[in-house]
Scaffold this motif. Structure first.
Motif, PDB file in Angstrom:
ATOM      1  N   PRO A  73      65.180 -74.088  69.081  1.00  0.00           N
ATOM      2  CA  PRO A  73      65.652 -73.951  67.679  1.00  0.00           C
ATOM      3  C   PRO A  73      65.162 -72.686  67.002  1.00  0.00           C
ATOM      4  O   PRO A  73      65.841 -72.136  66.136  1.00  0.00           O
ATOM      5  N   GLU A  74      63.949 -72.213  67.399  1.00  0.00           N
ATOM      6  CA  GLU A  74      63.421 -70.999  66.775  1.00  0.00           C
ATOM      7  C   GLU A  74      64.277 -69.782  67.102  1.00  0.00           C
ATOM      8  O   GLU A  74      64.369 -68.847  66.309  1.00  0.00           O
ATOM      9  N   SER A  75      64.891 -69.786  68.279  1.00  0.00           N
ATOM     10  CA  SER A  75      65.732 -68.649  68.670  1.00  0.00           C
ATOM     11  C   SER A  75      67.051 -68.604  67.933  1.00  0.00           C
ATOM     12  O   SER A  75      67.744 -67.598  67.950  1.00  0.00           O
ATOM     13  N   LEU A  76      67.413 -69.755  67.317  1.00  0.00           N
ATOM     14  CA  LEU A  76      68.682 -69.802  66.584  1.00  0.00           C
ATOM     15  C   LEU A  76      68.547 -69.410  65.132  1.00  0.00           C
ATOM     16  O   LEU A  76      69.546 -69.254  64.444  1.00  0.00           O
ATOM     17  N   LYS A  77      67.297 -69.258  64.693  1.00  0.00           N
ATOM     18  CA  LYS A  77      67.101 -68.900  63.294  1.00  0.00           C
ATOM     19  C   LYS A  77      67.394 -67.426  63.077  1.00  0.00           C
ATOM     20  O   LYS A  77      67.323 -66.629  64.009  1.00  0.00           O
TER      21      LYS A  77
ATOM     22  N   CYS B  85      73.605 -73.426  55.860  1.00  0.00           N
ATOM     23  CA  CYS B  85      72.570 -73.208  56.875  1.00  0.00           C
ATOM     24  C   CYS B  85      72.288 -74.506  57.629  1.00  0.00           C
ATOM     25  O   CYS B  85      72.099 -75.574  57.021  1.00  0.00           O
ATOM     26  N   THR B  86      72.288 -74.416  58.968  1.00  0.00           N
ATOM     27  CA  THR B  86      71.999 -75.573  59.816  1.00  0.00           C
ATOM     28  C   THR B  86      70.810 -75.332  60.740  1.00  0.00           C
ATOM     29  O   THR B  86      70.467 -76.214  61.532  1.00  0.00           O
ATOM     30  N   CYS B  87      70.216 -74.139  60.690  1.00  0.00           N
ATOM     31  CA  CYS B  87      69.113 -73.820  61.590  1.00  0.00           C
ATOM     32  C   CYS B  87      67.749 -74.143  60.989  1.00  0.00           C
ATOM     33  O   CYS B  87      66.733 -73.984  61.648  1.00  0.00           O
ATOM     34  N   GLY B  88      67.693 -74.588  59.743  1.00  0.00           N
ATOM     35  CA  GLY B  88      66.427 -74.933  59.115  1.00  0.00           C
ATOM     36  C   GLY B  88      65.801 -73.814  58.309  1.00  0.00           C
ATOM     37  O   GLY B  88      64.714 -73.987  57.742  1.00  0.00           O
ATOM     38  N   LEU B  89      66.447 -72.653  58.247  1.00  0.00           N
ATOM     39  CA  LEU B  89      65.871 -71.537  57.512  1.00  0.00           C
ATOM     40  C   LEU B  89      65.859 -71.806  56.018  1.00  0.00           C
ATOM     41  O   LEU B  89      64.929 -71.411  55.310  1.00  0.00           O
TER      42      LEU B  89
END
Length: 304
Positions: free
Chosen positions: A223-227, A242-246
Motif C-alpha cells: 500500500p505504501e507504494s501506491l501512495k 483518494c483511496t490510498c490513505g493519503l
C-alpha cells in the motif's frame, strides 16, 4: 522558333510598341500560312491585352515578343491573362530579354530563373529550358538602350510553356460511394470468422492464460507504494476521491490550532466581582483591556 503552329489552330500574336510594321506583317503572313484557312491569327498589342475583349479559352497558341528585337517584358498580370485566354493544354511561346546579373528592382528585366518562376506562379506547366535567341551586337546594344541598362549582360531568351489540361476554377465531383465487396474480400473475412459449427484443429496448441502470469505478477502490491510520492519541495495533496490513505494521513498530520482564552462576557478585566465561575482570569487582579498580566511570586506559589 522551337514551336510551330499546326493547321487549324487559333493563334494570338502579342507584339510590343518598338516592332516595325514590316516585321509584324511578315510574321503574321508566315503564321497564316502555317495554320491554313481553317485556322486564324489574331494580333494584339501586349500593352492593350488586359483591356481587350477576348473570350476565355479562345486560342490554341499564344506567341509573345516573336517579332524581334522588341524589348517585350511579361508582368505577372499579363501572364495570368494569357493563361485565361489559352485553351486547356494550349501552348505559350515567348521571347523576353533576360540578364545573368542582379539588377536593381526598378528595371523590368529579370533572370531566366525568375522568368520560369513567374510562369509557374501564373499557372503554366511543362516549362521548357530557356534557349538563347541569337542577335547581332548592334541589336543587343539597341535592346540594352531601350531597357535603360548600362551594365550587365543581356540576352534574348525563348521559353515554351503549356496550360494544364483543365480550366482555371474547374471542379470535379468525388465519388465516395462504397464499392461492392469483391469475392476476395469475402474470402478474407471468412478466414477471421468462426461460428459455433466450426471445429478447431486438434493439432493446434492453445496457450493457457494462467501461464502468461508469473509469481511476481500475482503478488499484492505494498500500500505504501501506491501512495502519492513527494519530493519534499512540493506540498503533498490528496486526490478528490483518494483511496490510498493519503487523505487520512494528511488529516492526522494537521497541527492543532492553539485555543486562546477568550472572555464570554467581556468584563473579565474589571475584577473577580464581575467574573463568572468559569472565568480563566478568576483570582487575578483587575487590569486594563489589552494590558499584559504579570503575576507576582506569591500568586505563583500554590496554597498549602
Amino acid at each position: 522558333m522551337n514551336f510551330t503552329p499546326t493547321p487549324g489552330q487559333k493563334v494570338l500574336l502579342l507584339w510590343g510598341a518598338s516592332v516595325g510594321e514590316d516585321i509584324l506583317v511578315d510574321t503574321v503572313n508566315t503564321l497564316r500560312e502555317k495554320v491554313g484557312q481553317q485556322g486564324s491569327v489574331a494580333v494584339e498589342n501586349i500593352e492593350r491585352l488586359l483591356v481587350s475583349c477576348h473570350a476565355v479559352s479562345s486560342f490554341d497558341v499564344v506567341l509573345c515578343g516573336l517579332p524581334s528585337p522588341g524589348a517585350v517584358t511579361h508582368p505577372t498580370e499579363v501572364l495570368s491573362e494569357i493563361a485565361r485566354l489559352l485553351r486547356p493544354g494550349g501552348k505559350l511561346v515567348l521571347r523576353e530579354p533576360v540578364t545573368t546579373e542582379d539588377i536593381n528592382s526598378e528595371h523590368k528585366i529579370r533572370s531566366s530563373a525568375k522568368l520560369a518562376s513567374a510562369l509557374k506562379l501564373s499557372g503554366f506547366v511543362d516549362i521548357g529550358e530557356p534557349h538563347e535567341f541569337p542577335l547581332p551586337a548592334s541589336q543587343l546594344s539597341e535592346l540594352k538602350k531601350e531597357l535603360e541598362i548600362e551594365e550587365g549582360t543581356v540576352s534574348l531568351m525563348e521559353v515554351c510553356a503549356r496550360k494544364p489540361n483543365f480550366e482555371v476554377g474547374s471542379t470535379i465531383k468525388l465519388n465516395f460511394a462504397k464499392k461492392g465487396r469483391s469475392k476476395s474480400d469475402e474470402n478474407t473475412s471468412k478466414i477471421w470468422t468462426l461460428s459455433a459449427d466450426d471445429t478447431l484443429d486438434e493439432d493446434v496448441e492453445l496457450i493457457d492464460s494462467d501461464q502468461l502470469l508469473d509469481e511476481e505478477d500475482l503478488k499484492k502490491p505494498d500500500p505504501e507504494s501506491l501512495k502519492a510520492s513527494c519530493d519534499g519541495a512540493k506540498k503533498r495533496k490528496a486526490c478528490k476521491n483518494c483511496t490510498c490513505g493519503l487523505a487520512e494521513k494528511l488529516e492526522q498530520e494537521k497541527e492543532p490550532i492553539p485555543q486562546s482564552n477568550t472572555s464570554a462576557c467581556g468584563n473579565c478585566y474589571l475584577g473577580d466581582a464581575f467574573r463568572c465561575a468559569s472565568c480563566p482570569y478568576l483570582g487575578m487582579p483587575a487590569f486594563k483591556p489589552g494590558e499584559k498580566i504579570v503575576l507576582n511570586d506569591r500568586q505563583l506559589k500554590a496554597d498549602v
